[in-house]
Design a protein around this motif. Sequence first.
Motif, short mmCIF file in Angstrom:
data_model
loop_
_atom_site.label_atom_id
_atom_site.label_comp_id
_atom_site.label_asym_id
_atom_site.label_seq_id
_atom_site.Cartn_x
_atom_site.Cartn_y
_atom_site.Cartn_z
N ARG A 188 0.68 -1.29 -0.20
CA ARG A 188 -0.15 -0.03 0.09
C ARG A 188 0.88 1.22 -0.11
O ARG A 188 0.23 2.38 0.08
N VAL A 189 2.13 1.18 -0.03
CA VAL A 189 3.03 2.36 0.03
C VAL A 189 3.02 2.95 -1.23
O VAL A 189 2.75 2.53 -2.23
N PRO A 190 2.52 4.42 -1.34
CA PRO A 190 2.41 5.17 -2.39
C PRO A 190 3.71 5.48 -2.96
O PRO A 190 4.05 6.61 -3.18
N ALA A 191 4.07 4.19 -3.61
CA ALA A 191 5.61 4.56 -4.18
C ALA A 191 5.37 4.93 -5.96
O ALA A 191 4.43 4.22 -6.27
N VAL A 192 6.32 5.26 -6.54
CA VAL A 192 6.50 5.41 -8.01
C VAL A 192 6.56 4.36 -8.77
O VAL A 192 7.65 3.72 -8.04
N ARG A 193 6.60 4.41 -9.99
CA ARG A 193 6.82 3.29 -10.88
C ARG A 193 8.51 3.06 -10.97
O ARG A 193 9.02 3.97 -10.98
N GLY A 194 8.88 1.82 -10.54
CA GLY A 194 10.23 1.64 -10.45
C GLY A 194 11.02 1.81 -9.23
O GLY A 194 12.10 1.15 -9.22
N SER A 195 10.13 1.96 -8.31
CA SER A 195 10.55 1.67 -6.90
C SER A 195 10.27 0.47 -6.42
O SER A 195 9.43 -0.64 -6.86
N LYS A 196 10.99 0.02 -5.17
CA LYS A 196 10.65 -1.25 -4.47
C LYS A 196 10.64 -1.01 -3.12
O LYS A 196 11.12 -0.03 -2.54
N ILE A 197 10.12 -1.73 -2.29
CA ILE A 197 9.88 -1.64 -0.80
C ILE A 197 10.60 -3.24 -0.40
O ILE A 197 10.01 -4.23 -0.76
N GLU A 198 11.65 -3.09 0.19
CA GLU A 198 12.28 -4.18 1.01
C GLU A 198 11.65 -4.32 2.24
O GLU A 198 11.67 -3.48 3.19
N VAL A 199 10.93 -5.65 2.73
CA VAL A 199 10.33 -6.07 3.93
C VAL A 199 11.42 -6.97 4.62
O VAL A 199 11.83 -7.94 4.41
N ARG A 200 11.81 -6.12 5.84
CA ARG A 200 12.72 -6.88 6.49
C ARG A 200 12.23 -6.99 8.27
O ARG A 200 12.08 -6.07 8.63
N ARG A 201 12.44 -8.00 8.71
CA ARG A 201 12.17 -8.19 10.34
C ARG A 201 13.17 -7.74 10.90
O ARG A 201 14.34 -7.88 10.75
N VAL A 202 12.88 -6.78 12.11
CA VAL A 202 13.94 -6.52 12.99
C VAL A 202 14.13 -7.41 14.29
O VAL A 202 13.18 -7.96 14.71
N ALA A 203 15.55 -7.83 13.96
CA ALA A 203 15.76 -8.94 15.26
C ALA A 203 15.41 -8.25 16.51
O ALA A 203 16.25 -7.09 16.82
N GLY A 204 15.01 -9.00 17.55
CA GLY A 204 14.86 -8.41 18.90
C GLY A 204 16.24 -8.82 19.58
O GLY A 204 16.72 -9.87 19.52
N SER A 205 16.20 -8.27 20.87
CA SER A 205 17.25 -8.50 21.87
C SER A 205 17.15 -9.72 22.65
O SER A 205 18.12 -10.43 22.68
N ASP A 206 15.84 -10.19 22.41
CA ASP A 206 15.54 -11.49 23.19
C ASP A 206 16.07 -12.71 22.21
O ASP A 206 16.02 -13.76 22.72
N GLU A 207 16.62 -12.52 20.92
CA GLU A 207 17.04 -13.47 20.28
C GLU A 207 18.59 -13.73 20.50
O GLU A 207 19.13 -14.68 19.69
N VAL A 208 19.32 -12.82 21.14
CA VAL A 208 20.79 -13.03 21.40
C VAL A 208 20.73 -13.89 22.87
O VAL A 208 19.93 -13.57 23.76
N PRO A 209 21.83 -14.72 22.87
CA PRO A 209 21.53 -15.51 24.19
C PRO A 209 21.78 -14.75 25.56
O PRO A 209 22.43 -13.60 25.42
N GLU A 210 21.11 -15.10 26.37
CA GLU A 210 20.86 -14.19 27.59
C GLU A 210 22.26 -13.95 28.25
O GLU A 210 22.37 -12.69 28.63
N GLY A 211 23.13 -14.77 28.14
CA GLY A 211 24.30 -14.31 28.84
C GLY A 211 25.52 -13.81 28.08
O GLY A 211 26.67 -13.44 28.45
N ASN A 212 25.07 -13.26 26.84
CA ASN A 212 25.97 -12.74 26.12
C ASN A 212 26.49 -11.22 26.72
O ASN A 212 25.67 -10.56 26.86
N GLU A 213 27.85 -11.09 26.71
CA GLU A 213 28.41 -9.97 27.48
C GLU A 213 28.20 -8.77 26.67
O GLU A 213 27.79 -7.69 27.09
N HIS A 214 28.18 -8.85 25.28
CA HIS A 214 27.72 -7.51 24.63
C HIS A 214 26.18 -7.10 24.86
O HIS A 214 26.20 -5.88 24.95
N LEU A 215 25.31 -8.06 24.90
CA LEU A 215 24.08 -7.79 25.24
C LEU A 215 24.01 -7.10 26.62
O LEU A 215 23.17 -6.12 26.92
#
Length: 138
Positions: A98-125
């Motif tokens: 439904r995005v009002p895009a012009v001809r020749g455009s593209k919309i890339e759909v990507r899921r945003v990974a959540g912080s809960d997907e990183v192992p709980e004990g990960n030091e960086h998290l």
Amino acid sequence: MPKYMLIMRGTDESHAAMMASIDESMAATGRFIEEMIKAGVLLAAEGLDLPGRGVVVDFSGEAPVVTDGPYGETKELFGGYFMLDVASKQEAVEWAKRVPAVRGSKIEVRRVAGSDEVPEGNEHLVEERARRESSDQI
């Protein structure tokens, strides 16, 4: 609910077409944003500045090299995004259609990974969460 980013991708030609009818394009985008707000799915929406005003930091060599835009040999450029909080990838795709895009455009759909997907004990998290908590207290 999962988050999905709808990434607007365009070419020089689709960008020129949008700019040729910028008032109409902006009005249509405004109406689309209002629909997403009313539906309660919009988390953020931003357009990006012109590619010629950006820079590229290239890590191909030993040291990073900074190059002013426009970017060489790029056929598509990101023009902006919508961040949605929806129940499924299919729902994100339905909004993207439904995005009002012009001809020749593209919309890339990507899921945003959540912080809960990183192992709980990960030091960086753990460090990131501590930084976020301390910045919230300022």
